[in-house]
Design an enzyme around this catalytic site. Structure first.
Site: not given
Length: 336
Positions: A127, A132
């Site tokens: 990932e 974020e």
């Protein structure tokens, strides 16, 4: 001039050329699918129920909106979309221009997962969290996750003074490294050469995800409902990959696009005319050397741009590359 060009633009010379994008000009493009539901909190104890209705396009930008509304027993709705099964990419520059929502409990993400997740599961698939953000802070997270005898991760953060304004978040991913950038400023790098540290997952294709979570392990379970509805805005998502220069002429330049003076004498101002460019139609401008290495970049929001970085160029051949909603365009610049 011909001999110079021929010697510099060898087979080894590469530059980033756009291979895919969604500009969200006339709606959401065909390469996205939507997740539905809560899926047990998505592994993060999230509180939202995802549905496609919470993703819309307004004035050429994608808007993912988290709302306080009850659906199927959940108190909040939002959207999560992905290119899984439709588009995936191995290596490249993956970037998005985004405005982030601010509020306790909000968790927007721009990220990638290994396309083989359906066979090897997470985290073995790998990932890459390009961007974020949580709550109302100025902190941006860039993180990689993989399997090294269990879940392994590495990442760093950077500070953006106005995360609720437009900023460009990106990675450059090659067989040897992944680098994270905010507005072109690198803030994290991980070495993945030869699968060091069991990072072999990052030698495989990945698909792209965009989502806005409400609550979860990272932002916490307290939700400031006074900030709802809250919107993650995305101007574009673009993917470019390294291509030999000779094989990558780029899209036809739009009418009126010009670079002058060209050739240019050392120290002279260099002006780039971008007739279709304004605050609502920005363009990314990059100055590259003859080997395709980036020397300078900016986001243009007006019809003319002075390339101040060009004042310090030594004699030789350079490339001025700009990317807007019509595609990517490259102009050669000769400095005597």
């Amino acid at each position: 001039g011909g001999v110079l060009c021929g010697s510099l633009l060898s087979a080894r010379a590469q530059t980033y050329q756009q291979v895919w994008a969604d500009e969200f000009t006339n709606g959401i493009g065909p390469d996205w699918v939507f997740e539905t539901g809560n899926n047990g909190g998505w592994g993060n104890n999230e509180k939202e129920y995802y549905q496609a209705a919470n993703a819309t396009v307004v004035n050429g930008e994608l808007r993912i909106t988290a709302k306080k509304e009850s659906v199927n027993g959940y108190s909040y709705t939002s959207a999560r979309m992905k290119t899984q099964g439709l588009k995936d990419f191995k290596f490249g520059r993956i970037e998005a221009r985004m405005k982030l929502p601010l509020g306790q409990g909000l968790w927007p993400g721009f990220w990638m997962m290994g396309s083989n997740i359906t066979t090897v599961n997470w985290p073995s698939c790998g990932e890459i969290d390009i961007m974020e953000h949580i709550n109302a802070t100025n902190t941006i997270f860039g993180t990689a996750h993989w399997n090294s005898n269990g879940h392994a991760q590495y990442g760093l953060t950077t500070s953006v003074t106005t995360p609720d304004d437009w900023h460009v978040y990106s990675i450059e991913w090659t067989p040897t490294y992944i680098k994270w950038f905010a507005d072109g400023n690198q803030f994290c790098v991980i070495n993945i050469a030869n699968g060091v540290g069991n990072t072999g997952a990052f030698q495989n294709p990945f698909f792209i995800l965009l989502n806005l979570a409400v609550g979860g392990n990272l932002p916490g379970q307290t939700i400031d409902e006074s900030k709802l509805p809250a919107t993650l805005a995305v101007d574009y998502v673009r993917v470019s990959q390294l291509t030999p220069l000779a094989a990558a002429p780029g899209a036809p330049a739009p009418a009126g696009f010009a670079l002058y003076p060209n050739p240019r004498q050392a120290g002279e101002p260099l002006i780039l005319a971008l007739p279709a460019c304004d605050a609502t139609h920005p363009a990314t401008v990059r100055l590259l050397d003859a080997l395709g290495r980036e020397l300078w970049h900016t986001t243009a929001t007006s019809p003319t741009l002075e390339l101040r970085a060009a004042q310090h160029l030594r004699g030789g051949l350079y490339l001025v590359q700009f990317t807007d909603a019509s595609g990517q365009h490259t102009q050669r610049l000769q400095v005597p």
